[in-house]
Design an enzyme around this catalytic site. Structure first.
Site, PDB file in Angstrom:
ATOM      1  N   PHE A  35     -11.919  -8.810   3.784  1.00  0.00           N
ATOM      2  CA  PHE A  35     -12.510  -8.617   2.575  1.00  0.00           C
ATOM      3  C   PHE A  35     -12.687  -9.514   1.501  1.00  0.00           C
ATOM      4  CE2 PHE A  35     -10.245  -6.665  -1.433  1.00  0.00           C
ATOM      5  CZ  PHE A  35     -11.736  -6.859  -2.207  1.00  0.00           C
ATOM      6  N   ILE A  36     -11.364 -10.099   1.497  1.00  0.00           N
ATOM      7  CA  ILE A  36     -11.589 -11.326   0.289  1.00  0.00           C
ATOM      8  C   ILE A  36     -11.926 -12.581   0.867  1.00  0.00           C
ATOM      9  CG2 ILE A  36     -10.140 -12.445  -1.251  1.00  0.00           C
ATOM     10  CD1 ILE A  36      -8.127 -10.437  -1.247  1.00  0.00           C
TER      11      ILE A  36
ATOM     12  N   THR B  18      -7.719  -7.271  11.362  1.00  0.00           N
ATOM     13  CA  THR B  18      -8.356  -6.466  10.382  1.00  0.00           C
ATOM     14  C   THR B  18      -9.733  -7.014   9.886  1.00  0.00           C
ATOM     15  OG1 THR B  18      -6.936  -7.650   8.912  1.00  0.00           O
ATOM     16  CG2 THR B  18      -5.953  -5.550   9.691  1.00  0.00           C
TER      17      THR B  18
ATOM     18  N   SER C 145       1.084 -13.007  -2.982  1.00  0.00           N
ATOM     19  CA  SER C 145       1.156 -11.618  -3.742  1.00  0.00           C
ATOM     20  C   SER C 145       1.849 -11.302  -4.811  1.00  0.00           C
ATOM     21  CB  SER C 145       1.114 -10.694  -2.361  1.00  0.00           C
ATOM     22  OG  SER C 145       1.432  -9.290  -2.844  1.00  0.00           O
ATOM     23  N   SER C 146       1.364 -10.431  -5.480  1.00  0.00           N
ATOM     24  CA  SER C 146       2.219  -9.983  -6.525  1.00  0.00           C
ATOM     25  C   SER C 146       3.119  -9.020  -6.568  1.00  0.00           C
ATOM     26  CB  SER C 146       1.319  -8.997  -7.670  1.00  0.00           C
ATOM     27  OG  SER C 146       0.556  -7.934  -6.826  1.00  0.00           O
TER      28      SER C 146
ATOM     29  N   TYR D  28       6.608  -6.644   3.352  1.00  0.00           N
ATOM     30  CA  TYR D  28       5.476  -7.370   3.112  1.00  0.00           C
ATOM     31  C   TYR D  28       5.745  -8.403   1.786  1.00  0.00           C
ATOM     32  CZ  TYR D  28       0.807  -8.220   1.278  1.00  0.00           C
ATOM     33  OH  TYR D  28      -0.682  -8.970   0.875  1.00  0.00           O
TER      34      TYR D  28
ATOM     35  N   ARG E 159       5.524   6.774  -2.595  1.00  0.00           N
ATOM     36  CA  ARG E 159       5.462   6.096  -1.405  1.00  0.00           C
ATOM     37  C   ARG E 159       6.738   5.183  -1.295  1.00  0.00           C
ATOM     38  NH1 ARG E 159       0.055   2.773  -0.102  1.00  0.00           N
ATOM     39  NH2 ARG E 159       1.071   1.071  -1.221  1.00  0.00           N
TER      40      ARG E 159
ATOM     41  N   ASP F  22       6.954   1.349  -3.152  1.00  0.00           N
ATOM     42  CA  ASP F  22       6.200   1.137  -4.152  1.00  0.00           C
ATOM     43  C   ASP F  22       6.646   0.501  -5.387  1.00  0.00           C
ATOM     44  OD1 ASP F  22       3.292   1.832  -3.881  1.00  0.00           O
ATOM     45  OD2 ASP F  22       3.672   3.591  -5.124  1.00  0.00           O
TER      46      ASP F  22
HETATM   47  C1  UD1 Z   1       0.564  -4.596  -2.898  1.00  0.00           C
HETATM   48  C2  UD1 Z   1       0.353  -5.572  -3.838  1.00  0.00           C
HETATM   49  C3  UD1 Z   1      -0.945  -6.274  -3.797  1.00  0.00           C
HETATM   50  C4  UD1 Z   1      -1.268  -6.610  -2.570  1.00  0.00           C
HETATM   51  C5  UD1 Z   1      -1.324  -5.310  -1.566  1.00  0.00           C
HETATM   52  C6  UD1 Z   1      -1.584  -5.880  -0.083  1.00  0.00           C
HETATM   53  C7  UD1 Z   1       2.081  -4.962  -5.792  1.00  0.00           C
HETATM   54  C8  UD1 Z   1       2.038  -4.460  -7.149  1.00  0.00           C
HETATM   55  N1  UD1 Z   1       0.773  -5.088  -5.385  1.00  0.00           N
HETATM   56  O1  UD1 Z   1      -0.345  -3.385  -3.470  1.00  0.00           O
HETATM   57  O2  UD1 Z   1      -0.810  -7.461  -4.546  1.00  0.00           O
HETATM   58  O3  UD1 Z   1      -2.472  -7.094  -2.395  1.00  0.00           O
HETATM   59  O4  UD1 Z   1       0.134  -4.824  -1.522  1.00  0.00           O
HETATM   60  O5  UD1 Z   1      -1.441  -4.379   0.803  1.00  0.00           O
HETATM   61  O6  UD1 Z   1       3.016  -4.896  -4.961  1.00  0.00           O
HETATM   62  N2  UD1 Z   1      -1.739   4.906  -3.607  1.00  0.00           N
HETATM   63  C9  UD1 Z   1      -2.298   6.207  -3.826  1.00  0.00           C
HETATM   64  N3  UD1 Z   1      -2.900   6.888  -2.910  1.00  0.00           N
HETATM   65  C10 UD1 Z   1      -3.592   6.338  -1.774  1.00  0.00           C
HETATM   66  C11 UD1 Z   1      -3.014   5.048  -1.468  1.00  0.00           C
HETATM   67  C12 UD1 Z   1      -2.218   4.257  -2.427  1.00  0.00           C
HETATM   68  O7  UD1 Z   1      -1.551   6.971  -4.761  1.00  0.00           O
HETATM   69  O8  UD1 Z   1      -4.352   6.882  -0.843  1.00  0.00           O
HETATM   70  C13 UD1 Z   1      -1.158   4.403  -4.379  1.00  0.00           C
HETATM   71  C14 UD1 Z   1       0.225   3.597  -3.889  1.00  0.00           C
HETATM   72  O9  UD1 Z   1       1.259   4.361  -3.731  1.00  0.00           O
HETATM   73  C15 UD1 Z   1       0.518   2.577  -5.135  1.00  0.00           C
HETATM   74  C16 UD1 Z   1      -1.112   2.333  -5.469  1.00  0.00           C
HETATM   75  O10 UD1 Z   1      -1.789   3.331  -5.046  1.00  0.00           O
HETATM   76  O11 UD1 Z   1       1.160   3.128  -6.050  1.00  0.00           O
HETATM   77  C17 UD1 Z   1      -1.636   0.923  -5.088  1.00  0.00           C
HETATM   78  O12 UD1 Z   1      -1.375   1.118  -3.657  1.00  0.00           O
HETATM   79  P1  UD1 Z   1      -2.255  -0.092  -2.661  1.00  0.00           P
HETATM   80  O13 UD1 Z   1      -3.609  -0.126  -2.951  1.00  0.00           O
HETATM   81  O14 UD1 Z   1      -1.755   0.029  -1.262  1.00  0.00           O
HETATM   82  O15 UD1 Z   1      -1.504  -1.580  -3.249  1.00  0.00           O
HETATM   83  P2  UD1 Z   1      -0.050  -1.842  -3.455  1.00  0.00           P
HETATM   84  O16 UD1 Z   1       0.937  -1.620  -2.480  1.00  0.00           O
HETATM   85  O17 UD1 Z   1       0.081  -1.633  -5.191  1.00  0.00           O
END
Ligand code: UD1
Length: 315
Positions: A12-13, A37, A120-121, A144, A271, A274
């Site tokens: 993607f990126i 992927t 990654s953040s 991760y 999750r 998280d």
């Molecule tokens: C993390 C990293 C990000 C990295 C990514 C790679 C952090 C803050 N960020 O992203 O920099 O690029 O991993 O995979 O650590 N969620 C829902 N419903 C869904 C899917 C996700 O509620 O169907 C929630 C998750 O629980 C989370 C948020 O959305 O709280 C973001 O999730 P996601 O998009 O998977 O990214 P991060 O895990 O935050």
């Protein structure tokens, strides 16, 4: 003519970066991807303009000849996702740590000028202070996060011990066109987009008040190109975010407003692994790289939604 190698260039990126490099027209562009992927359709329309190699960063012998004498290697190949790294830690460990080591080693051996590494953040993890500054101690909460942080450390050490220029960028929750929504490990905005267009409620894990610095892919591409060229930054790490912070509830609300529908989300358990809140301080990137994000969340969401609307595949 410069030679640019993008590992994960079919992702993607990576594919957005490949398009930006081609638009600049300043060099040859080489994609290295194992298509685990990454997807060929992300490179649709670029045939004949780029070199594509199916190779795996876990295999030094495969990638070493491809990286030789590149000016810049953009190392974006990775197995992303916090939950995937918990459920199935071996592949992500091997790709994200061993693969990064191999890329750095091959780059150093092959006379590459600079490696830009996609960190990654997630490295900031559980720490509560906001916004996140590069000087804050990391507190990784998942395999991760550990893997991506290890890559950063390796990148810095390759600069100090092996004379390879490296720059690490901590990407903050990147979203935009071509992000694959089809896996449970997909980025939340891509999942939201698909739900919106299919008129299905998304599942939000936890109360939805967790927040992220959602960053539009074009801004991430911009800072990545800057990191390849800025003088005096080798061995350093920078936040690559938009500098804002939005809760999942707010993002889903905005999407419903843009689309003009009401579709309440379903809520599930939080999750594992998280992070609660995440927001980048981008002062250092602005100062040293001249970076200034151009896309508000709403603008980025609108552009992303339009892309999914025009490129929707049956689920
Ligand atoms: C993390 C990293 C990000 C990295 C990514 C790679 C952090 C803050 N960020 O992203 O920099 O690029 O991993 O995979 O650590 N969620 C829902 N419903 C869904 C899917 C996700 O509620 O169907 C929630 C998750 O629980 C989370 C948020 O959305 O709280 C973001 O999730 P996601 O998009 O998977 O990214 P991060 O895990 O935050």
């Amino acid at each position: 003519m410069s030679r640019y190698v993008v590992t994960g260039g079919a992702g993607f990126i990576g594919s957005a970066l490949v398009r930006a490099l081609l638009a600049e027209g300043s060099g040859e562009v080489v994609v290295v991807d194992n298509f685990a992927t990454g997807r060929p359709e992300n490179l649709h329309g670029l045939n004949g303009r780029i070199e594509i190699h199916r190779a795996d960063v876990r295999c030094y012998q495969e990638i070493e000849p491809l990286l030789r004498r590149a000016d810049v290697v953009f190392h974006l190949a990775a197995i992303p996702s916090v939950p995937r790294s918990i459920e199935d830690p071996v592949p992500s460990h091997e790709t994200n740590i061993d693969g990064t080591f191999h890329v750095l080693r091959a780059a150093a051996a092959g006379g590459v000028r600079r490696v830009v590494y996609a960190a990654s953040s997630s490295a900031y993890g559980g720490s509560e202070a906001l916004p996140k500054r590069e000087t804050m101690p990391p507190e990784p909460k998942s395999p991760y996060a550990v893997q991506k942080l290890t890559g950063e450390y390796y990148a810095a050490v390759f600069a100090s011990c092996f004379g390879l220029e490296t720059v690490s960028l901590r990407y903050f929750n990147v979203y935009g066109p071509r992000q694959d929504p089809s896996s449970p490990y997909s980025g939340v905005i891509s999942i939201f987009m698909r739900c919106l267009l299919e008129r299905r409620p998304p599942t939000i894990f936890g109360d939805g008040e967790q927040s992220r610095d959602f960053t539009f892919v074009e801004d991430v591409v911009d800072i990545t190109l800057r990191a390849a060229r800025a003088p005096g930054v080798s061995g350093r790490m920078y936040n690559a975010g938009a500098g804002g912070r939005h809760t999942l509830n707010a993002v889903w609300r905005t999407l419903q407003q843009i689309e003009g529908i009401a579709l309440p989300a379903v809520y599930g358990p939080p999750r594992p692994g998280d992070v609660r809140h995440s927001q980048a301080d981008i002062t250092a990137a602005a100062r040293d790289l001249g970076y200034s994000p151009r896309f508000s969340l709403e603008e980025g969401l609108r552009r992303t939604l339009e892309w999914y609307r025009s490129n929707r595949r049956p689920s």
